[in-house]
Design a protein around this motif. Structure first.
Motif, PDB file in Angstrom:
ATOM      1  N   THR A 157       0.575   5.517   4.658  1.00 17.49           N
ATOM      2  CA  THR A 157       1.879   5.147   4.099  1.00 17.49           C
ATOM      3  C   THR A 157       2.530   4.055   4.933  1.00 17.49           C
ATOM      4  OG1 THR A 157       2.277   7.318   3.114  1.00 17.49           O
ATOM      5  CG2 THR A 157       4.212   5.979   3.588  1.00 17.49           C
ATOM      6  N   GLN A 158       2.552   4.247   6.243  1.00 14.59           N
ATOM      7  CA  GLN A 158       3.183   3.272   7.136  1.00 14.59           C
ATOM      8  C   GLN A 158       2.455   1.934   7.097  1.00 14.59           C
ATOM      9  OE1 GLN A 158       2.917   5.628  10.714  1.00 14.59           O
ATOM     10  NE2 GLN A 158       5.051   6.286  10.591  1.00 14.59           N
ATOM     11  N   ARG A 159       1.145   1.965   7.010  1.00 15.63           N
ATOM     12  CA  ARG A 159       0.377   0.726   7.014  1.00 15.63           C
ATOM     13  C   ARG A 159       0.542  -0.036   5.699  1.00 15.63           C
ATOM     14  NH1 ARG A 159      -5.163   2.768   9.805  1.00 15.63           N
ATOM     15  NH2 ARG A 159      -5.722   0.567   9.851  1.00 15.63           N
ATOM     16  N   LEU A 160       0.736   0.690   4.603  1.00 12.10           N
ATOM     17  CA  LEU A 160       1.032   0.027   3.332  1.00 12.10           C
ATOM     18  C   LEU A 160       2.438  -0.574   3.359  1.00 12.10           C
ATOM     19  CD1 LEU A 160      -0.506   2.553   0.765  1.00 12.10           C
ATOM     20  CD2 LEU A 160      -1.300   0.225   1.196  1.00 12.10           C
ATOM     21  N   GLU A 161       3.394   0.186   3.913  1.00  7.73           N
ATOM     22  CA  GLU A 161       4.765  -0.311   4.020  1.00  7.73           C
ATOM     23  C   GLU A 161       4.821  -1.554   4.912  1.00  7.73           C
ATOM     24  OE1 GLU A 161       7.376   3.812   3.498  1.00  7.73           O
ATOM     25  OE2 GLU A 161       6.719   3.192   5.487  1.00  7.73           O
ATOM     26  N   MET A 162       4.006  -1.575   5.949  1.00  5.64           N
ATOM     27  CA  MET A 162       3.961  -2.712   6.859  1.00  5.64           C
ATOM     28  C   MET A 162       3.520  -3.978   6.117  1.00  5.64           C
ATOM     29  SD  MET A 162       1.764  -3.044  10.410  1.00  5.64           S
ATOM     30  CE  MET A 162       0.173  -3.005   9.564  1.00  5.64           C
ATOM     31  N   LYS A 163       2.652  -3.805   5.126  1.00  3.93           N
ATOM     32  CA  LYS A 163       2.148  -4.935   4.363  1.00  3.93           C
ATOM     33  C   LYS A 163       2.979  -5.221   3.108  1.00  3.93           C
ATOM     34  CE  LYS A 163      -2.600  -4.309   5.964  1.00  3.93           C
ATOM     35  NZ  LYS A 163      -4.009  -4.103   5.581  1.00  3.93           N
TER      36      LYS A 163
ATOM     37  N   LYS B 115      10.304 -10.500  -7.063  1.00  5.90           N
ATOM     38  CA  LYS B 115      10.501  -9.860  -5.769  1.00  5.90           C
ATOM     39  C   LYS B 115       9.358  -8.895  -5.471  1.00  5.90           C
ATOM     40  CE  LYS B 115      15.552 -10.067  -5.555  1.00  5.90           C
ATOM     41  NZ  LYS B 115      16.793  -9.270  -5.458  1.00  5.90           N
ATOM     42  N   SER B 116       8.860  -8.940  -4.250  1.00  7.23           N
ATOM     43  CA  SER B 116       7.850  -7.984  -3.821  1.00  7.23           C
ATOM     44  C   SER B 116       8.550  -6.898  -3.007  1.00  7.23           C
ATOM     45  CB  SER B 116       6.791  -8.681  -2.960  1.00  7.23           C
ATOM     46  OG  SER B 116       7.396  -9.283  -1.843  1.00  7.23           O
ATOM     47  N   ARG B 117       7.822  -5.832  -2.747  1.00  6.60           N
ATOM     48  CA  ARG B 117       8.399  -4.735  -1.986  1.00  6.60           C
ATOM     49  C   ARG B 117       8.746  -5.204  -0.579  1.00  6.60           C
ATOM     50  NH1 ARG B 117       8.244   0.910  -1.990  1.00  6.60           N
ATOM     51  NH2 ARG B 117       8.264   1.838   0.085  1.00  6.60           N
ATOM     52  N   LYS B 118       9.897  -4.779  -0.081  1.00 15.41           N
ATOM     53  CA  LYS B 118      10.336  -5.170   1.255  1.00 15.41           C
ATOM     54  C   LYS B 118       9.418  -4.562   2.308  1.00 15.41           C
ATOM     55  CE  LYS B 118      14.397  -5.247   4.255  1.00 15.41           C
ATOM     56  NZ  LYS B 118      15.796  -4.813   4.416  1.00 15.41           N
ATOM     57  N   ARG B 119       8.972  -5.398   3.238  1.00 17.79           N
ATOM     58  CA  ARG B 119       8.107  -4.934   4.311  1.00 17.79           C
ATOM     59  C   ARG B 119       8.908  -4.177   5.368  1.00 17.79           C
ATOM     60  NH1 ARG B 119       3.181  -8.310   4.773  1.00 17.79           N
ATOM     61  NH2 ARG B 119       3.079  -9.527   2.858  1.00 17.79           N
ATOM     62  N   LYS B 120       8.240  -3.251   6.042  1.00 17.28           N
ATOM     63  CA  LYS B 120       8.856  -2.531   7.153  1.00 17.28           C
ATOM     64  C   LYS B 120       8.151  -2.938   8.444  1.00 17.28           C
ATOM     65  CE  LYS B 120      10.637   1.544   4.764  1.00 17.28           C
ATOM     66  NZ  LYS B 120      10.683   3.027   4.759  1.00 17.28           N
ATOM     67  N   LEU B 121       8.927  -2.987   9.511  1.00 23.71           N
ATOM     68  CA  LEU B 121       8.366  -3.416  10.799  1.00 23.71           C
ATOM     69  C   LEU B 121       7.744  -2.235  11.536  1.00 23.71           C
ATOM     70  CD1 LEU B 121       7.913  -5.631  12.886  1.00 23.71           C
ATOM     71  CD2 LEU B 121      10.203  -5.163  13.785  1.00 23.71           C
TER      72      LEU B 121
ATOM     73  N   CYS C  70       2.881  -7.820  18.470  1.00 20.18           N
ATOM     74  CA  CYS C  70       2.679  -9.130  17.842  1.00 20.18           C
ATOM     75  C   CYS C  70       1.998  -8.993  16.482  1.00 20.18           C
ATOM     76  CB  CYS C  70       1.844 -10.031  18.754  1.00 20.18           C
ATOM     77  SG  CYS C  70       2.693 -10.483  20.288  1.00 20.18           S
ATOM     78  N   GLY C  71       1.045  -8.069  16.386  1.00 21.20           N
ATOM     79  CA  GLY C  71       0.376  -7.832  15.115  1.00 21.20           C
ATOM     80  C   GLY C  71       1.356  -7.342  14.060  1.00 21.20           C
ATOM     81  N   GLY C  72       2.269  -6.464  14.475  1.00 16.69           N
ATOM     82  CA  GLY C  72       3.283  -5.953  13.557  1.00 16.69           C
ATOM     83  C   GLY C  72       4.246  -7.035  13.101  1.00 16.69           C
ATOM     84  N   LEU C  73       4.669  -7.887  14.041  1.00 12.91           N
ATOM     85  CA  LEU C  73       5.564  -9.003  13.699  1.00 12.91           C
ATOM     86  C   LEU C  73       4.858  -9.983  12.763  1.00 12.91           C
ATOM     87  CD1 LEU C  73       7.173  -9.710  17.192  1.00 12.91           C
ATOM     88  CD2 LEU C  73       8.361  -8.819  15.183  1.00 12.91           C
ATOM     89  N   ALA C  74       3.563 -10.199  12.996  1.00 12.57           N
ATOM     90  CA  ALA C  74       2.792 -11.106  12.143  1.00 12.57           C
ATOM     91  C   ALA C  74       2.715 -10.578  10.714  1.00 12.57           C
ATOM     92  CB  ALA C  74       1.389 -11.286  12.716  1.00 12.57           C
ATOM     93  N   ALA C  75       2.507  -9.264  10.576  1.00 11.23           N
ATOM     94  CA  ALA C  75       2.455  -8.658   9.243  1.00 11.23           C
ATOM     95  C   ALA C  75       3.828  -8.739   8.564  1.00 11.23           C
ATOM     96  CB  ALA C  75       2.010  -7.200   9.347  1.00 11.23           C
ATOM     97  N   TYR C  76       4.877  -8.528   9.332  1.00 15.63           N
ATOM     98  CA  TYR C  76       6.236  -8.528   8.781  1.00 15.63           C
ATOM     99  C   TYR C  76       6.632  -9.915   8.278  1.00 15.63           C
ATOM    100  CZ  TYR C  76      11.220  -7.459   8.372  1.00 15.63           C
ATOM    101  OH  TYR C  76      12.497  -7.283   7.888  1.00 15.63           O
TER     102      TYR C  76
END
Length: 209
Positions: free
Chosen positions: A165-171, A99-105, A118-124
């Motif tokens: 932090t947010q950008r790492l969580e997004m990925k 399991k990898s860390r759960k992504r945040k939108l 759209c970029g955020g949804l693509a990363a998620y």
């Protein structure tokens, strides 16, 4: 009852127990010495300090509870220390199926045409942003504008990934010192590469003729 002190971490005021303060100060000094005094090092340290403030804010809650030694020890274990980096560098990549860390939108500021939705949804969903944009356009055309309404709602509701932090969580990456350092260095290198390409471009050359 333990003696408490008042400190400022990344612009946020906290109360901290004396033994916790000593441990935290020692940790911060180690980080400052590791990253150095140049601009890149200061930027990395500032982002780490901001993350420390976020963690303690979540823990202290509305009651503004004093930071304890246990919290500081948990913080150090979570973020890691420079001594851990060489050990982690030799570790193998996670095995398939783990399991990898759960992504945040979030809305992605690096993949923005209108608002980064759209970029955020693509990363998620780990998809190409172009594919997401195409889906949104098709939904807008074939749902009598309902797709546009959904897009606008996401624009309002979903926060933009502003901090490291947010950008790492997004990925879906762990927010550790090692990852914060790598993320910021990658950004700096990307900017340098873009600048080099721009200097080599015909347009730039013509402008200096």
């Amino acid at each position: 009852m333990k003696r408490t002190l008042t400190i400022n971490i990344s612009g946020t005021v906290f109360h901290i127990e004396e033994d916790a303060y000593e441990a935290l100060q020692k940790y911060m000094v180690i980080l400052k010495n590791y990253f150095g005094k140049d601009d890149d090092g200061k930027e990395i340290f500032a982002d780490i300090e901001a993350r420390i403030a976020e963690i303690f804010t979540e823990k202290s809650g509305k009651k503004n509870q004093a930071i304890t030694l246990e919290w500081v020890e948990e913080l150090i274990e979570t973020l890691g220390t420079p001594e851990n980096f060489s050990e982690e560098a030799g570790e193998e990549e996670p095995l398939a199926g783990q399991k990898s860390r759960k992504r945040k939108l979030y809305r992605d500021p690096e993949q923005t045409v209108i608002a980064g939705v759209c970029g955020g949804l693509a990363a998620y969903f780990e998809m190409d942003p172009v594919v997401i944009r195409l889906i949104v356009v098709l939904l807008a055309l074939f749902t009598s504008g309902a797709g546009i309404l959904v897009y606008l709602l996401l624009w309002v509701i979903v926060p933009k990934a502003v901090t490291t932090t947010q950008r790492l969580e997004m990925k879906g990456e762990e927010v550790t010192i090692k990852n914060i350092e790598k993320f910021l260095k990658d950004e700096v290198n990307a900017v340098k590469e873009s600048y080099k390409k721009m200097r080599k471009s015909r347009f730039f050359s013509k402008g200096n003729d």
